[in-house]
Write a protein that holds these residues in place. Structure first.
Motif, PDB file in Angstrom:
ATOM      1  N   LYS A  59      -3.095   6.105   7.191  1.00  0.00           N
ATOM      2  CA  LYS A  59      -2.646   7.503   7.112  1.00  0.00           C
ATOM      3  C   LYS A  59      -1.119   7.588   7.143  1.00  0.00           C
ATOM      4  O   LYS A  59      -0.527   8.394   6.424  1.00  0.00           O
ATOM      5  N   VAL A  60      -0.493   6.775   7.970  1.00  0.00           N
ATOM      6  CA  VAL A  60       0.977   6.739   8.028  1.00  0.00           C
ATOM      7  C   VAL A  60       1.524   6.330   6.661  1.00  0.00           C
ATOM      8  O   VAL A  60       2.435   6.976   6.119  1.00  0.00           O
ATOM      9  N   LEU A  61       0.969   5.276   6.083  1.00  0.00           N
ATOM     10  CA  LEU A  61       1.425   4.807   4.783  1.00  0.00           C
ATOM     11  C   LEU A  61       1.130   5.826   3.688  1.00  0.00           C
ATOM     12  O   LEU A  61       1.968   6.058   2.805  1.00  0.00           O
ATOM     13  N   ASN A  62      -0.033   6.455   3.737  1.00  0.00           N
ATOM     14  CA  ASN A  62      -0.362   7.469   2.740  1.00  0.00           C
ATOM     15  C   ASN A  62       0.672   8.578   2.727  1.00  0.00           C
ATOM     16  O   ASN A  62       1.082   9.046   1.659  1.00  0.00           O
ATOM     17  N   ALA A  63       1.091   9.020   3.908  1.00  0.00           N
ATOM     18  CA  ALA A  63       2.110  10.076   3.986  1.00  0.00           C
ATOM     19  C   ALA A  63       3.417   9.602   3.364  1.00  0.00           C
ATOM     20  O   ALA A  63       4.082  10.361   2.647  1.00  0.00           O
ATOM     21  N   ASP A  64       3.787   8.354   3.602  1.00  0.00           N
ATOM     22  CA  ASP A  64       5.012   7.801   3.019  1.00  0.00           C
ATOM     23  C   ASP A  64       4.934   7.722   1.497  1.00  0.00           C
ATOM     24  O   ASP A  64       5.903   7.982   0.797  1.00  0.00           O
ATOM     25  N   PHE A  65       3.771   7.355   0.973  1.00  0.00           N
ATOM     26  CA  PHE A  65       3.639   7.116  -0.455  1.00  0.00           C
ATOM     27  C   PHE A  65       3.374   8.372  -1.263  1.00  0.00           C
ATOM     28  O   PHE A  65       3.466   8.346  -2.495  1.00  0.00           O
ATOM     29  N   GLN A  66       3.066   9.475  -0.597  1.00  0.00           N
ATOM     30  CA  GLN A  66       2.876  10.731  -1.326  1.00  0.00           C
ATOM     31  C   GLN A  66       4.126  11.097  -2.114  1.00  0.00           C
ATOM     32  O   GLN A  66       4.031  11.640  -3.209  1.00  0.00           O
ATOM     33  N   ASN A  67       5.298  10.774  -1.571  1.00  0.00           N
ATOM     34  CA  ASN A  67       6.562  11.066  -2.262  1.00  0.00           C
ATOM     35  C   ASN A  67       6.678  10.323  -3.583  1.00  0.00           C
ATOM     36  O   ASN A  67       7.401  10.756  -4.476  1.00  0.00           O
ATOM     37  N   CYS A  68       5.982   9.204  -3.702  1.00  0.00           N
ATOM     38  CA  CYS A  68       6.005   8.406  -4.931  1.00  0.00           C
ATOM     39  C   CYS A  68       4.886   8.814  -5.883  1.00  0.00           C
ATOM     40  O   CYS A  68       4.720   8.214  -6.941  1.00  0.00           O
ATOM     41  N   GLY A  69       4.079   9.791  -5.488  1.00  0.00           N
ATOM     42  CA  GLY A  69       2.954  10.206  -6.320  1.00  0.00           C
ATOM     43  C   GLY A  69       1.764   9.280  -6.208  1.00  0.00           C
ATOM     44  O   GLY A  69       0.910   9.239  -7.098  1.00  0.00           O
ATOM     45  N   LEU A  70       1.696   8.521  -5.107  1.00  0.00           N
ATOM     46  CA  LEU A  70       0.598   7.576  -4.918  1.00  0.00           C
ATOM     47  C   LEU A  70      -0.311   8.029  -3.786  1.00  0.00           C
ATOM     48  O   LEU A  70       0.131   8.649  -2.832  1.00  0.00           O
ATOM     49  N   THR A  71      -1.571   7.679  -3.929  1.00  0.00           N
ATOM     50  CA  THR A  71      -2.547   7.882  -2.863  1.00  0.00           C
ATOM     51  C   THR A  71      -3.018   6.499  -2.422  1.00  0.00           C
ATOM     52  O   THR A  71      -2.695   5.488  -3.053  1.00  0.00           O
ATOM     53  N   GLU A  72      -3.824   6.464  -1.369  1.00  0.00           N
ATOM     54  CA  GLU A  72      -4.362   5.176  -0.940  1.00  0.00           C
ATOM     55  C   GLU A  72      -5.163   4.529  -2.058  1.00  0.00           C
ATOM     56  O   GLU A  72      -5.140   3.321  -2.240  1.00  0.00           O
ATOM     57  N   ALA A  73      -5.840   5.368  -2.829  1.00  0.00           N
ATOM     58  CA  ALA A  73      -6.645   4.849  -3.940  1.00  0.00           C
ATOM     59  C   ALA A  73      -5.771   4.159  -4.986  1.00  0.00           C
ATOM     60  O   ALA A  73      -6.259   3.294  -5.707  1.00  0.00           O
ATOM     61  N   THR A  74      -4.485   4.509  -5.056  1.00  0.00           N
ATOM     62  CA  THR A  74      -3.625   3.892  -6.074  1.00  0.00           C
ATOM     63  C   THR A  74      -2.674   2.846  -5.512  1.00  0.00           C
ATOM     64  O   THR A  74      -2.418   1.841  -6.172  1.00  0.00           O
ATOM     65  N   TRP A  75      -2.137   3.038  -4.311  1.00  0.00           N
ATOM     66  CA  TRP A  75      -1.179   2.045  -3.825  1.00  0.00           C
ATOM     67  C   TRP A  75      -1.839   0.748  -3.390  1.00  0.00           C
ATOM     68  O   TRP A  75      -1.278  -0.328  -3.595  1.00  0.00           O
ATOM     69  N   ARG A  76      -3.027   0.806  -2.801  1.00  0.00           N
ATOM     70  CA  ARG A  76      -3.686  -0.426  -2.367  1.00  0.00           C
ATOM     71  C   ARG A  76      -4.011  -1.359  -3.540  1.00  0.00           C
ATOM     72  O   ARG A  76      -3.725  -2.564  -3.476  1.00  0.00           O
ATOM     73  N   PRO A  77      -4.598  -0.851  -4.638  1.00  0.00           N
ATOM     74  CA  PRO A  77      -4.864  -1.740  -5.775  1.00  0.00           C
ATOM     75  C   PRO A  77      -3.590  -2.340  -6.373  1.00  0.00           C
ATOM     76  O   PRO A  77      -3.599  -3.481  -6.835  1.00  0.00           O
ATOM     77  N   LEU A  78      -2.496  -1.576  -6.356  1.00  0.00           N
ATOM     78  CA  LEU A  78      -1.236  -2.134  -6.865  1.00  0.00           C
ATOM     79  C   LEU A  78      -0.805  -3.333  -6.033  1.00  0.00           C
ATOM     80  O   LEU A  78      -0.380  -4.363  -6.576  1.00  0.00           O
ATOM     81  N   LEU A  79      -0.919  -3.214  -4.708  1.00  0.00           N
ATOM     82  CA  LEU A  79      -0.569  -4.350  -3.848  1.00  0.00           C
ATOM     83  C   LEU A  79      -1.495  -5.538  -4.079  1.00  0.00           C
ATOM     84  O   LEU A  79      -1.043  -6.680  -4.144  1.00  0.00           O
ATOM     85  N   HIS A  80      -2.775  -5.260  -4.210  1.00  0.00           N
ATOM     86  CA  HIS A  80      -3.739  -6.346  -4.466  1.00  0.00           C
ATOM     87  C   HIS A  80      -3.443  -7.020  -5.800  1.00  0.00           C
ATOM     88  O   HIS A  80      -3.470  -8.252  -5.894  1.00  0.00           O
ATOM     89  N   LEU A  81      -3.170  -6.227  -6.825  1.00  0.00           N
ATOM     90  CA  LEU A  81      -2.866  -6.791  -8.142  1.00  0.00           C
ATOM     91  C   LEU A  81      -1.611  -7.654  -8.079  1.00  0.00           C
ATOM     92  O   LEU A  81      -1.568  -8.746  -8.643  1.00  0.00           O
ATOM     93  N   SER A  82      -0.611  -7.180  -7.357  1.00  0.00           N
ATOM     94  CA  SER A  82       0.615  -7.955  -7.206  1.00  0.00           C
ATOM     95  C   SER A  82       0.335  -9.279  -6.504  1.00  0.00           C
ATOM     96  O   SER A  82       0.848 -10.326  -6.896  1.00  0.00           O
ATOM     97  N   HIS A  83      -0.486  -9.223  -5.462  1.00  0.00           N
ATOM     98  CA  HIS A  83      -0.811 -10.429  -4.692  1.00  0.00           C
ATOM     99  C   HIS A  83      -1.648 -11.413  -5.521  1.00  0.00           C
ATOM    100  O   HIS A  83      -1.406 -12.616  -5.492  1.00  0.00           O
ATOM    101  N   LEU A  84      -2.611 -10.887  -6.263  1.00  0.00           N
ATOM    102  CA  LEU A  84      -3.501 -11.752  -7.056  1.00  0.00           C
ATOM    103  C   LEU A  84      -2.808 -12.304  -8.292  1.00  0.00           C
ATOM    104  O   LEU A  84      -3.172 -13.359  -8.787  1.00  0.00           O
ATOM    105  N   GLY A  85      -1.837 -11.553  -8.823  1.00  0.00           N
ATOM    106  CA  GLY A  85      -1.087 -12.001  -9.986  1.00  0.00           C
ATOM    107  C   GLY A  85      -1.558 -11.337 -11.269  1.00  0.00           C
ATOM    108  O   GLY A  85      -2.726 -10.951 -11.401  1.00  0.00           O
ATOM    109  N   ASP A  86      -0.632 -11.190 -12.187  1.00  0.00           N
ATOM    110  CA  ASP A  86      -0.936 -10.572 -13.473  1.00  0.00           C
ATOM    111  C   ASP A  86      -1.991 -11.380 -14.216  1.00  0.00           C
ATOM    112  O   ASP A  86      -2.077 -12.605 -14.068  1.00  0.00           O
ATOM    113  N   GLY A  87      -2.794 -10.684 -15.008  1.00  0.00           N
ATOM    114  CA  GLY A  87      -3.841 -11.334 -15.782  1.00  0.00           C
ATOM    115  C   GLY A  87      -5.139 -11.486 -15.015  1.00  0.00           C
ATOM    116  O   GLY A  87      -6.010 -12.249 -15.415  1.00  0.00           O
TER     117      GLY A  87
END
Length: 154
Positions: free
Chosen positions: A27-55
């Motif tokens: 919830k703390v992170l969600n509030a921070d990321f609202q300014n970027c236009g992201l929700t938990e549904a969008t920021w978490r997958p971006l982090l996972h994709l970054s960690h797993l690697g492109d492709g």
């Protein structure tokens, strides 16, 4: 706003409290990321994709995030529309879709990580190095025990 537990944390309710802690952290992170236009549904997958690697295959990202395939399809459509993710066909399996972060996606992940590091430093600066090391070891042991329990349950 600090919430103190209404009941003392014991062995019988420790995992319940850890679940609440995780939910409140998000919830703390969600509030921070609202300014970027992201929700938990969008920021978490971006982090996972970054960690797993492109492709990475779309189904593997769904498994990493912990959501079902159809939900991932809708989510990927949103990330593509925001210009954060690119999807391509897998040359070895035309049914499979490969996901990669766009340049804008990589920039967004960098912003997400900066925010997470800032918040972690804020929250953890009251703990000594040895306390954090001990906590890390305990959490790793608990994660192993949960993973073992999941394997036995399959």
């Amino acid at each position: 706003m600090t919430q103190s537990p209404t009941k003392k944390i014991t062995k019988n309710n420790l995992l319940f409290h850890l679940g609440l802690l995780t939910r409140n952290w998000r919830k703390v992170l969600n509030a921070d990321f609202q300014n970027c236009g992201l929700t938990e549904a969008t920021w978490r997958p971006l982090l996972h994709l970054s960690h797993l690697g492109d492709g990475i295959r779309q189904k593997d990202l769904a498994a990493s995030v912990g959501i079902e395939g159809p939900s991932m399809v809708r989510l990927v459509e949103t990330l593509i529309a925001k210009g954060l993710v690119h999807r391509a066909e897998d040359r070895t399996d035309r049914r499979a879709k490969l996901l990669s972060l766009t340049d804008m996606g990589h920039s967004m992940v960098a912003r997400i990580r900066e925010t997470v590091v800032f918040r972690e430093e804020q929250l953890l600066n009251n703990f000594s190095g040895s306390e954090l090391e001990q906590l890390t070891c305990l959490v790793e042991r608990l994660e192993t025990a949960v993973a073992d329990a999941r394997q036995k349950g399959k």
